[in-house]
Write an enzyme that holds these catalytic residues in place. Structure first.
Site, PDB file in Angstrom:
ATOM      1  N   HIS A 286      59.652  29.584  15.197  1.00 16.24           N
ATOM      2  CA  HIS A 286      58.829  29.276  16.363  1.00 16.24           C
ATOM      3  C   HIS A 286      57.462  28.812  15.860  1.00 16.24           C
ATOM      4  CE1 HIS A 286      56.335  30.182  19.930  1.00 16.24           C
ATOM      5  NE2 HIS A 286      57.443  30.227  20.649  1.00 16.24           N
ATOM      6  N   ASP A 363      59.794  38.308  12.330  1.00 15.51           N
ATOM      7  CA  ASP A 363      59.504  38.044  13.743  1.00 15.51           C
ATOM      8  C   ASP A 363      60.718  38.477  14.555  1.00 15.51           C
ATOM      9  OD1 ASP A 363      59.025  37.046  16.261  1.00 15.51           O
ATOM     10  OD2 ASP A 363      58.869  34.937  15.646  1.00 15.51           O
ATOM     11  N   GLN A 366      62.801  37.549  19.389  1.00 17.51           N
ATOM     12  CA  GLN A 366      64.062  37.168  20.038  1.00 17.51           C
ATOM     13  C   GLN A 366      65.206  38.117  19.707  1.00 17.51           C
ATOM     14  OE1 GLN A 366      64.581  34.921  22.304  1.00 17.51           O
ATOM     15  NE2 GLN A 366      62.542  34.007  22.269  1.00 17.51           N
ATOM     16  N   LYS A 389      59.601  39.847  26.409  1.00 15.37           N
ATOM     17  CA  LYS A 389      60.958  39.411  26.090  1.00 15.37           C
ATOM     18  C   LYS A 389      61.935  40.579  25.989  1.00 15.37           C
ATOM     19  CE  LYS A 389      59.286  35.347  23.567  1.00 15.37           C
ATOM     20  NZ  LYS A 389      59.679  34.285  24.515  1.00 15.37           N
ATOM     21  N   CYS A 527      59.032  25.331  21.679  1.00 10.94           N
ATOM     22  CA  CYS A 527      58.041  25.697  20.644  1.00 10.94           C
ATOM     23  C   CYS A 527      58.708  25.842  19.284  1.00 10.94           C
ATOM     24  CB  CYS A 527      57.310  26.981  21.020  1.00 10.94           C
ATOM     25  SG  CYS A 527      56.269  26.831  22.477  1.00 10.94           S
TER      26      CYS A 527
END
Length: 564
Positions: A286, A363, A366, A389, A527
């Protein structure tokens, strides 16, 4: 009640299959394996966590509880009286319908006591967990046409392995926004990778905070300050438990994953990256996991290197390892691609980087809503995620950092809350995590994050992962049947994301047409322009799933796309 007791485990979010042994060929072995309750069950029930405000339908958990209670009192197995009581849907078992008969046919006051215990069970376990398909009948939320042919269970949800499936209809009822209608159609929310909807438990927690607890934290002795501080620090402990961190002082609250990555770049990065050093990322990232490292490299004269992916959207591990060397100071990688849904071999990549002496940031924006995460097992030095999220409010997220790493890092921002002592000559800073939380944080949103993570842990991330995998499999098959549709990102290991393009139709036109039918998807570059350009595209349409989605949502998507 001991924390080793199965009842306690169920209350704090240990995966239900761990307790019930759902991988057994039938339910009976798992029931008999559970310890029987003693006649002291009444006091034990009093020690259970507070009743979740969740709708209840008969579940494997309730069946186990009833069996345990029956064994303790020496009674025959309990069964619901056939047929619904007046005012009760066919999918519910009201307390009055749960009756017990001792094996000798007699009844005494202990039988009434047992039925009182069962009533308490029903009240405590009001939560939409996993259902045993063949044993309980439900009114379907949606009737799915051709259910048997499509591999469904006849209720709009895919059949899960081992005869168990998460009950998405019960989950849906916890999300008020899913009752909204868009352009006269029911809302089909397939934009979960952008943001998830919020369950009633989170909405109620936010309301309770602002109605009864609102105050600044840590710096006052009055009652509301104590309540607010408890809410804030309680959410930190919930986040620690959710991530499997070893201590609460390894959890820093931030506005989201983007701020978390910038925090690491501006603290650890500024201290440890210099002229000629290297930072490694991947093509899947991202923009939030690209731009901060570009900025740092430009400031320090360092080099940004990128691990390649193949045409299916998988990281090429051999090429990634070739990038690692003694100049590599930091590796930053996604656990799940937001644009393609690719699940990266993050644990293996962390281990490779550590062999070369590099620190690693993962990260998890997600990944955390789709699969269980244990940062100690992953061994990442930093892990970031965003609350919005994972069914929590926007404006809150968290950074996990290993304690020994955080203790060596300077603060990023200056202000109140992060100081131990201030004079005009010098300032002494608090230890982590307060050192990195300058000013007044998002206290109510933190409480909402804690409620969301508690909700998700009770639902069981292994249950969510299995269910969403079957949604993904179903969506991939249905979309692949359309001649003009091409799926982008075909890695064998994916989370609940499917990106696609429609030949001859702009992605923004696809999403606009779907919106007219009440279907919310995302179109554009997500993104993540580098990975789409690597695959020869500027934009895709992205559908992404959550445990409140059902196969009828996918059917609606496919039928609408087929009409374009």
């Amino acid at each position: 009640m001991s924390t080793d007791d199965p009842l306690f485990a169920l209350g704090v979010g240990v995966p239900y299959e761990t307790v019930l042994g759902v991988h057994a060929p039938s339910l009976a072995p798992s029931l008999t394996a559970m310890p029987a309750l003693t006649p002291g069950i009444g006091p034990a029930l009093g020690a259970l966590p507070g009743t979740p405000s969740m709708p209840f339908e008969p579940s494997v958990v309730l069946a186990a509880m009833i069996k345990m209670a029956g064994d303790a009192f020496g009674l025959e197995p309990l069964t619901p009286t056939p047929g619904p009581a007046p005012g009760v849907s066919s999918g519910e078992v009201p307390v009055a319908m749960l009756t017990a008969q001792p094996s000798d046919g007699s009844r005494d006051r202990s039988d009434d006591a047992l039925n009182s215990v069962l009533a308490a069970f029903v009240d405590v376990l009001r939560f939409p967990l996993v259902q045993l398909d063949e044993r309980v009948e439900f009114d379907p939320l949606f009737e799915a046409e051709g259910a048997e042919e499509n591999g469904l269970d006849g209720r709009g949800s895919p059949r899960a392995s081992h005869g168990l499936t998460l009950d998405a209809r019960a989950v849906r009822r916890e999300f008020p926004i899913l009752e909204e209608r868009v352009h006269g159609r029911r809302l089909v929310w397939l934009d979960n990778a952008a943001t998830t909807q919020k369950p009633r438990a989170v909405i109620d927690r936010l309301s309770r905070y602002y109605e009864r607890e609102n105050s600044n934290i840590h710096r006052a002795a009055h009652t509301l300050a104590a309540r607010a501080t408890d809410a804030y620090e309680g959410a930190r402990e919930t986040t620690r438990r959710f991530l499997g961190a070893s201590a609460v002082d390894e959890i820093i609250f931030v506005r989201g994953a983007t701020e978390g990555i910038n925090l690491v770049a501006q603290t650890y990065g500024r201290c440890h990256v210099g002229q000629g050093d290297e930072i490694v990322i991947t093509w899947l990232e991202h923009h939030a996991n690209i731009v901060p490292w570009q900025m740092l490299c430009q400031e320090k004269g360092a080099r940004l290197r990128v691990a390649p992916v193949d045409d299916r959207g998988q990281i090429i591990l051999e090429e990634y390892e070739k990038l690692l060397n003694p100049r590599t100071k930091l590796v930053s990688l996604t656990q799940v691609s937001n644009a393609l849904g690719t699940i990266t071999p993050a644990k293996e990549m962390v281990a490779m980087a550590h062999r070369h002496g590099a620190r690693v940031l993962v990260d998890g924006a997600q990944s955390v809503s789709h699969r269980a995460t244990n940062v100690q097992d992953l061994d990442a030095d930093f892990f970031v995620f965003s609350g919005h999220k994972v069914f929590a409010p926007a404006g809150i997220g968290a950074v996990y950092g290993k304690r020994e790493v955080l203790e060596q890092m300077p603060p990023w921002q200056g202000g109140g809350n992060m100081i131990a002592d201030v004079t005009f000559e010098r300032t002494r800073y608090q230890p982590p995590p307060a050192r990195f939380e300058a000013g007044t944080g998002s206290i109510g949103d933190a409480a909402g994050l804690g409620a969301a993570l508690d909700w998700l842990m009770r639902l069981g991330l292994p249950n969510v992962e299995r269910y969403e995998h079957e949604l993904l499999t179903y969506a991939t098959r249905r979309l692949s049947e359309l001649n003009r549709v091409k799926i982008i990102g075909t890695a064998p290991d994916k989370a609940g994301v499917v990106s696609f393009v429609v030949a001859g139709v702009r992605t923004e036109d696809v999403s606009a047409a779907l919106d007219k039918e009440g279907i919310a998807v995302r179109s554009g570059h997500h993104c993540a322009q580098p990975i789409l350009r690597r695959l020869g595209l500027e934009a895709t349409v992205r559908a992404s799933f959550a445990p409140y989605n059902v196969c009828e949502d996918i059917d609606a998507l496919v039928e609408a796309v087929s009409r374009l």
